[in-house]
Design a protein around this motif. Structure first.
Motif, PDB file in Angstrom:
ATOM      1  N   SER A  80      47.995  25.061  49.698  1.00 18.93           N
ATOM      2  CA  SER A  80      46.687  24.968  50.341  1.00 18.93           C
ATOM      3  C   SER A  80      45.644  24.524  49.318  1.00 18.93           C
ATOM      4  N   PRO A  81      44.594  23.825  49.758  1.00 22.93           N
ATOM      5  CA  PRO A  81      43.574  23.340  48.814  1.00 22.93           C
ATOM      6  C   PRO A  81      42.945  24.458  47.993  1.00 22.93           C
ATOM      7  N   GLU A  82      42.809  25.661  48.589  1.00 19.72           N
ATOM      8  CA  GLU A  82      42.185  26.776  47.885  1.00 19.72           C
ATOM      9  C   GLU A  82      42.970  27.187  46.643  1.00 19.72           C
ATOM     10  N   THR A  83      44.287  26.957  46.665  1.00 18.20           N
ATOM     11  CA  THR A  83      45.126  27.340  45.530  1.00 18.20           C
ATOM     12  C   THR A  83      44.662  26.655  44.251  1.00 18.20           C
ATOM     13  N   TRP A  84      44.269  25.397  44.361  1.00 14.33           N
ATOM     14  CA  TRP A  84      43.921  24.598  43.193  1.00 14.33           C
ATOM     15  C   TRP A  84      42.416  24.400  43.032  1.00 14.33           C
ATOM     16  N   GLN A  85      41.625  25.048  43.861  1.00 15.37           N
ATOM     17  CA  GLN A  85      40.177  24.861  43.816  1.00 15.37           C
ATOM     18  C   GLN A  85      39.536  25.840  42.853  1.00 15.37           C
ATOM     19  N   TYR A  86      38.719  25.341  41.955  1.00 16.05           N
ATOM     20  CA  TYR A  86      38.014  26.218  41.013  1.00 16.05           C
ATOM     21  C   TYR A  86      36.983  27.059  41.748  1.00 16.05           C
ATOM     22  N   SER A  87      36.850  28.318  41.321  1.00 13.51           N
ATOM     23  CA  SER A  87      35.861  29.227  41.882  1.00 13.51           C
ATOM     24  C   SER A  87      35.156  29.959  40.750  1.00 13.51           C
ATOM     25  N   GLN A  88      33.857  30.128  40.867  1.00 10.18           N
ATOM     26  CA  GLN A  88      33.103  30.852  39.847  1.00 10.18           C
ATOM     27  C   GLN A  88      33.574  32.299  39.736  1.00 10.18           C
ATOM     28  N   GLU A  89      34.134  32.838  40.822  1.00  7.72           N
ATOM     29  CA  GLU A  89      34.620  34.218  40.777  1.00  7.72           C
ATOM     30  C   GLU A  89      35.966  34.356  40.081  1.00  7.72           C
ATOM     31  N   THR A  90      36.615  33.230  39.807  1.00 10.75           N
ATOM     32  CA  THR A  90      37.929  33.244  39.160  1.00 10.75           C
ATOM     33  C   THR A  90      37.877  32.342  37.943  1.00 10.75           C
ATOM     34  N   PRO A  91      37.516  32.883  36.790  1.00 13.43           N
ATOM     35  CA  PRO A  91      37.302  32.046  35.606  1.00 13.43           C
ATOM     36  C   PRO A  91      38.583  31.670  34.851  1.00 13.43           C
ATOM     37  N   VAL A  92      39.722  32.323  35.186  1.00 17.99           N
ATOM     38  CA  VAL A  92      40.962  32.067  34.436  1.00 17.99           C
ATOM     39  C   VAL A  92      42.040  31.571  35.400  1.00 17.99           C
ATOM     40  N   TYR A  93      42.733  30.482  35.002  1.00 22.47           N
ATOM     41  CA  TYR A  93      43.772  29.873  35.842  1.00 22.47           C
ATOM     42  C   TYR A  93      45.065  29.782  35.050  1.00 22.47           C
ATOM     43  N   LEU A  94      46.166  30.099  35.710  1.00 14.97           N
ATOM     44  CA  LEU A  94      47.470  30.197  35.057  1.00 14.97           C
ATOM     45  C   LEU A  94      48.486  29.380  35.843  1.00 14.97           C
TER      46      LEU A  94
END
Length: 230
Positions: A80-94
């Motif tokens: 889903s697009p949300e999986t790869w979408q940056y969010s200010q509430e989620t600053p770390v991506y793995l």
């Protein structure tokens, strides 16, 4: 039917503290900074980790999920697009198992790198080989090499025995001499499985009212149908 003693699927949560560093102390220290980014933003914001299966790459990524506001993305994500979408509430991506990313996921991963850079986030990716050796889009390989690249070194047999000995002593588990050297040469060799087997041995010892000796270990391995890995 009796319940199987060895349940490798019911392990303790993976944390940075439970990761046995071995030769990977510098990497572990950096990831602790990522986990504590709210109080001190690390100088490096992109990290790529590579190493053989069982070295602990996924352990470290899942540990960061537990330690901070992070989003774990595997090649099996729903897409889903949300999986790869940056969010200010989620600053770390793995991003795990980069070598398995589909062509569509590679495009999404490339875009996520750019979003993280523009918005001041942090990103840790992991794969089976260095970025240049991955069969991925050239632009994504370039992004994976943006920051620090660490090879995750597996533990030596001596380090595994030392870590298991320490874990047993901490928990007050008495293990006879020869049990741990035999275990690491006759069972799965990754620390996650070895730690689960130590738990299983403790439970089996209580169940049978027998001390943890080589005969008890051999009995448990036979009971669970575990093949030798020599």
């Amino acid at each position: 039917m009796r319940q199987m003693v060895l349940d490798l699927g019911a392990e303790k949560p993976q944390t940075l503290d439970s990761f046995v560093a071995g030769q990977n102390r510098e990497l572990l220290q950096l990831l602790r900074q990522f986990a504590d980014h709210a109080s001190a933003m690390p100088h490096e914001r992109f990290v790529y980790i590579w190493g053989e299966s069982g070295a602990g790459k996924s352990h470290l990524l899942h540990a960061l999920v537990a330690a901070t506001r992070a989003r774990y993305i595997s090649p099996d994500a729903d897409g889903s697009p949300e999986t790869w979408q940056y969010s200010q509430e989620t600053p770390v991506y793995l991003i795990d198992d980069c070598e398995r990313l589909s062509p569509a996921a590679q495009i999404e991963a490339f875009a996520l790198f750019n979003q993280v850079r523009e918005n001041g986030g942090l990103l840790v990716a992991a794969g089976a080989a260095p970025p240049a050796a991955l069969a991925l889009r050239e632009d994504l390989r370039t992004r994976l090499g943006w920051g620090l690249i660490y090879q995750l070194h597996g533990l030596t047999d001596e380090e595994k025995i030392a870590a298991l000995t320490h874990a047993a002593q901490t928990r007050g588990i008495a293990v006879s001499a020869g049990v741990l050297p035999y275990l690491i040469t006759h069972f799965r060799r990754d620390m996650r499985s070895l730690s689960a087997m130590l738990d299983a041995l403790d439970r089996y010892s209580l169940e049978t009212q027998r001390p943890i000796t080589l005969p008890l270990l051999r009995s448990l391995l036979q009971r669970e149908g575990e093949p030798k890995t020599e």
